[in-house]
Design a protein around this motif. Structure first.
Motif, PDB file in Angstrom:
ATOM      1  N   ALA A  20      20.583   5.660  10.072  1.00 41.13           N
ATOM      2  CA  ALA A  20      19.812   6.073   8.675  1.00 41.13           C
ATOM      3  C   ALA A  20      18.801   7.313   9.099  1.00 41.13           C
ATOM      4  O   ALA A  20      18.094   7.066  10.198  1.00 41.13           O
ATOM      5  N   PRO A  21      18.185   8.095   7.945  1.00 40.43           N
ATOM      6  CA  PRO A  21      17.334   9.035   8.711  1.00 40.43           C
ATOM      7  C   PRO A  21      16.072   8.508   8.302  1.00 40.43           C
ATOM      8  O   PRO A  21      16.009   7.744   7.647  1.00 40.43           O
ATOM      9  N   SER A  22      14.955   9.385   8.840  1.00 40.42           N
ATOM     10  CA  SER A  22      13.589   8.638   8.886  1.00 40.42           C
ATOM     11  C   SER A  22      12.844   8.606   8.854  1.00 40.42           C
ATOM     12  O   SER A  22      12.954   8.685   7.266  1.00 40.42           O
ATOM     13  N   GLY A  23      12.513   7.257   8.015  1.00 38.85           N
ATOM     14  CA  GLY A  23      11.446   6.335   7.079  1.00 38.85           C
ATOM     15  C   GLY A  23      12.789   6.032   6.165  1.00 38.85           C
ATOM     16  O   GLY A  23      11.949   5.400   5.386  1.00 38.85           O
ATOM     17  N   ARG A  24      13.814   5.508   6.484  1.00 33.28           N
ATOM     18  CA  ARG A  24      14.297   5.009   5.726  1.00 33.28           C
ATOM     19  C   ARG A  24      14.357   3.500   4.884  1.00 33.28           C
ATOM     20  O   ARG A  24      15.251   3.099   4.351  1.00 33.28           O
ATOM     21  N   GLY A  25      13.665   2.967   6.272  1.00 36.34           N
ATOM     22  CA  GLY A  25      13.479   1.677   5.890  1.00 36.34           C
ATOM     23  C   GLY A  25      14.171   0.410   7.399  1.00 36.34           C
ATOM     24  O   GLY A  25      14.509  -0.895   7.103  1.00 36.34           O
ATOM     25  N   LYS A  26      14.418   1.206   8.443  1.00 33.82           N
ATOM     26  CA  LYS A  26      15.414   0.415   9.357  1.00 33.82           C
ATOM     27  C   LYS A  26      14.929  -0.786   9.914  1.00 33.82           C
ATOM     28  O   LYS A  26      14.916  -1.816  10.611  1.00 33.82           O
ATOM     29  N   THR A  27      13.613   0.049  10.121  1.00 36.64           N
ATOM     30  CA  THR A  27      12.568  -0.853  10.741  1.00 36.64           C
ATOM     31  C   THR A  27      11.972  -2.297   9.802  1.00 36.64           C
ATOM     32  O   THR A  27      12.298  -3.158  10.337  1.00 36.64           O
ATOM     33  N   THR A  28      11.954  -1.541   8.724  1.00 36.00           N
ATOM     34  CA  THR A  28      11.568  -2.947   7.330  1.00 36.00           C
ATOM     35  C   THR A  28      12.809  -3.648   7.306  1.00 36.00           C
ATOM     36  O   THR A  28      12.680  -5.015   7.247  1.00 36.00           O
ATOM     37  N   LEU A  29      14.170  -3.332   7.715  1.00 33.88           N
ATOM     38  CA  LEU A  29      15.176  -3.964   7.263  1.00 33.88           C
ATOM     39  C   LEU A  29      14.999  -4.838   8.510  1.00 33.88           C
ATOM     40  O   LEU A  29      14.985  -6.528   8.562  1.00 33.88           O
ATOM     41  N   SER A  84      18.902   3.043  16.628  1.00 34.22           N
ATOM     42  CA  SER A  84      18.217   4.584  16.658  1.00 34.22           C
ATOM     43  C   SER A  84      19.055   5.750  16.574  1.00 34.22           C
ATOM     44  O   SER A  84      19.827   5.938  15.088  1.00 34.22           O
ATOM     45  N   HIS A  85      18.369   6.456  16.806  1.00 35.57           N
ATOM     46  CA  HIS A  85      18.472   8.200  16.013  1.00 35.57           C
ATOM     47  C   HIS A  85      19.587   9.022  16.896  1.00 35.57           C
ATOM     48  O   HIS A  85      20.203  10.306  16.599  1.00 35.57           O
ATOM     49  N   ASN A  86      20.100   8.032  18.104  1.00 34.95           N
ATOM     50  CA  ASN A  86      21.153   8.496  19.242  1.00 34.95           C
ATOM     51  C   ASN A  86      22.547   7.760  18.651  1.00 34.95           C
ATOM     52  O   ASN A  86      22.345   6.475  18.899  1.00 34.95           O
ATOM     53  N   ARG A 139       0.914  -0.649  -0.142  1.00 33.96           N
ATOM     54  CA  ARG A 139       0.279   0.349  -0.224  1.00 33.96           C
ATOM     55  C   ARG A 139       1.075   1.512  -0.309  1.00 33.96           C
ATOM     56  O   ARG A 139       0.438   1.982   0.575  1.00 33.96           O
ATOM     57  N   ARG A 140       1.993   0.766  -0.190  1.00 32.73           N
ATOM     58  CA  ARG A 140       2.936   1.893  -0.404  1.00 32.73           C
ATOM     59  C   ARG A 140       3.092   2.647  -1.908  1.00 32.73           C
ATOM     60  O   ARG A 140       3.773   2.060  -2.661  1.00 32.73           O
ATOM     61  N   SER A 141       3.048   4.262  -2.085  1.00 32.90           N
ATOM     62  CA  SER A 141       2.855   4.660  -3.770  1.00 32.90           C
ATOM     63  C   SER A 141       4.217   4.837  -4.291  1.00 32.90           C
ATOM     64  O   SER A 141       4.167   5.151  -5.427  1.00 32.90           O
ATOM     65  N   ARG A 142       5.188   4.930  -2.868  1.00 35.97           N
ATOM     66  CA  ARG A 142       7.193   5.439  -3.596  1.00 35.97           C
ATOM     67  C   ARG A 142       7.029   4.602  -3.951  1.00 35.97           C
ATOM     68  O   ARG A 142       8.916   5.017  -3.687  1.00 35.97           O
ATOM     69  N   GLY A 143       7.030   3.559  -4.396  1.00 38.72           N
ATOM     70  CA  GLY A 143       7.808   2.114  -4.630  1.00 38.72           C
ATOM     71  C   GLY A 143       8.773   1.861  -3.618  1.00 38.72           C
ATOM     72  O   GLY A 143       8.285   1.591  -2.189  1.00 38.72           O
TER      73      GLY A 143
HETATM   74  N1  LIG Z   1       2.514  -1.015   7.108  1.00 37.65           N
HETATM   75  C1  LIG Z   1       3.325  -0.752   6.213  1.00 37.65           C
HETATM   76  N2  LIG Z   1       3.067   0.225   4.554  1.00 37.65           N
HETATM   77  C2  LIG Z   1       2.751   0.869   3.780  1.00 37.65           C
HETATM   78  N3  LIG Z   1       3.953   1.608   4.191  1.00 37.65           N
HETATM   79  C3  LIG Z   1       5.167   1.789   5.015  1.00 37.65           C
HETATM   80  C4  LIG Z   1       4.489   0.281   6.395  1.00 37.65           C
HETATM   81  N4  LIG Z   1       6.031   0.493   7.359  1.00 37.65           N
HETATM   82  C5  LIG Z   1       6.140   1.399   6.938  1.00 37.65           C
HETATM   83  N5  LIG Z   1       6.006   1.658   5.699  1.00 37.65           N
HETATM   84  C6  LIG Z   1       6.604   3.172   5.086  1.00 37.65           C
HETATM   85  O1  LIG Z   1       8.121   2.698   4.821  1.00 37.65           O
HETATM   86  C7  LIG Z   1       9.359   3.650   4.780  1.00 37.65           C
HETATM   87  C8  LIG Z   1      10.402   3.030   5.850  1.00 37.65           C
HETATM   88  O2  LIG Z   1       9.897   2.742   6.855  1.00 37.65           O
HETATM   89  P1  LIG Z   1      10.416   2.278   7.864  1.00 37.65           P
HETATM   90  O3  LIG Z   1       9.403   2.121   9.430  1.00 37.65           O
HETATM   91  O4  LIG Z   1      11.027   1.480   7.916  1.00 37.65           O
HETATM   92  O5  LIG Z   1      11.062   3.228   8.042  1.00 37.65           O
HETATM   93  P2  LIG Z   1      12.178   3.504  10.147  1.00 37.65           P
HETATM   94  O6  LIG Z   1      13.952   3.576   8.947  1.00 37.65           O
HETATM   95  O7  LIG Z   1      12.629   2.662  10.429  1.00 37.65           O
HETATM   96  O8  LIG Z   1      11.687   5.308  10.271  1.00 37.65           O
HETATM   97  P3  LIG Z   1      12.190   5.815  12.027  1.00 37.65           P
HETATM   98  O9  LIG Z   1      13.037   6.200  12.037  1.00 37.65           O
HETATM   99  O10 LIG Z   1      11.238   7.074  11.316  1.00 37.65           O
HETATM  100  O11 LIG Z   1      11.365   4.463  12.811  1.00 37.65           O
HETATM  101  C9  LIG Z   1       8.522   4.813   5.355  1.00 37.65           C
HETATM  102  O12 LIG Z   1       8.240   5.822   4.478  1.00 37.65           O
HETATM  103  C10 LIG Z   1       6.789   4.379   5.632  1.00 37.65           C
HETATM  104  O13 LIG Z   1       6.010   5.482   5.697  1.00 37.65           O
END
Ligand SMILES: Nc1ncnc2c1ncn2[C@@H]1O[C@H](COP(=O)(O)OP(=O)(O)OP(=O)(O)O)[C@@H](O)[C@H]1O
Length: 201
Positions: free
Chosen positions: A38-47, A184-186, A14-18
């Motif tokens: 990495a900056p917020s939103g770069r994918g750390k949690t996803t990894l 961590s961002h710290n 459900r994410r539009s930006r690839g």
């Molecule tokens: N379940 C989801 N569905 C769609 N997009 C998602 C989902 N979870 C995360 N995203 C998108 O994926 C991208 C990476 O998210 P992620 O949480 O991995 O980043 P992050 O580096 O851990 O960010 P932060 O430092 O803010 O925690 C973001 O643009 C987020 O909006």
């Protein structure tokens, strides 16, 4: 037994930006403590979610000791600890049921993390955030764990509790030769805790 991310590419449906991650490689050895920066939103949690099997990559693979992580059955040797512990437990189960559903947990861990036996009778929302996080750490550290993925796990805690948790985790990881991935961002915290920092570009 190394943990390897090989050429991982992933996008959320459900994410539009690839793709969130594109061709990511990372290897963590036992006893290593790798900081993900990495900056917020770069994918750390996803990894972390891919490395612990919560999500499957669209391309590439996660290997543990050379075998696909998905081929490990039962308690996963790669455990993720989440920033918000209340999202990692079933709100309708008493904590005792949640703790023991995957088998026994050593009393030593409960003692070291100052988990009171009475908490196990309660529901998750009846603990503070810090108490629930300590509970989740004990649960992740059961026998068989080889890697811990720590996603901002102390970000919402006071400094004393943060220090206690990291002292405990570092000592536990040293004794058991666990590999850690720490998000961590710290930057100062990462420099203090990690054997190396991996920038996620
Ligand atoms: N379940 C989801 N569905 C769609 N997009 C998602 C989902 N979870 C995360 N995203 C998108 O994926 C991208 C990476 O998210 P992620 O949480 O991995 O980043 P992050 O580096 O851990 O960010 P932060 O430092 O803010 O925690 C973001 O643009 C987020 O909006």
């Amino acid at each position: 037994m190394s943990l390897e991310a090989k050429d991982l590419t992933f996008r959320y449906p459900r994410r539009s930006r690839g793709s969130v991650l594109e061709g990511v490689f990372l290897t963590v050895e036992p006893g290593e403590r790798v900081g993900l920066s990495a900056p917020s939103g770069r994918g750390k949690t996803t990894l972390c979610k891919l490395l612990s099997g919560y999500e499957r990559p669209d391309r590439g693979e996660v290997l543990l000791d050379g075998r696909p992580l998905s081929s490990y059955k039962g308690f996963c040797p790669v455990q993720m600890i989440w920033q918000h512990p209340e999202t990692a437990v079933d709100p309708l189960l008493r904590l005792g049921e949640t703790l023991y559903e995957a088998g026994p947990v050593e009393d030593r861990l409960l003692d070291a993390l100052h988990i009171q036996p009475a908490w196990l009778e309660r529901y998750p929302l009846e603990l503070s955030g810090g108490e629930l996080q300590r509970f989740c750490i004990a649960r992740a550290l059961r026998e068989g764990v080889r890697y811990l993925l720590c996603d901002e796990i102390t970000a919402m805690l006071d400094l004393i509790t943060q220090a206690q948790i990291w002292d405990f985790l570092l000592e536990e990881a040293r004794q058991r030769e666990l590999g850690l991935v720490i998000v961590s961002h710290n930057t100062l915290l990462l420099e203090r805790l990690c054997t190396r920092i991996h920038p996620l570009t």
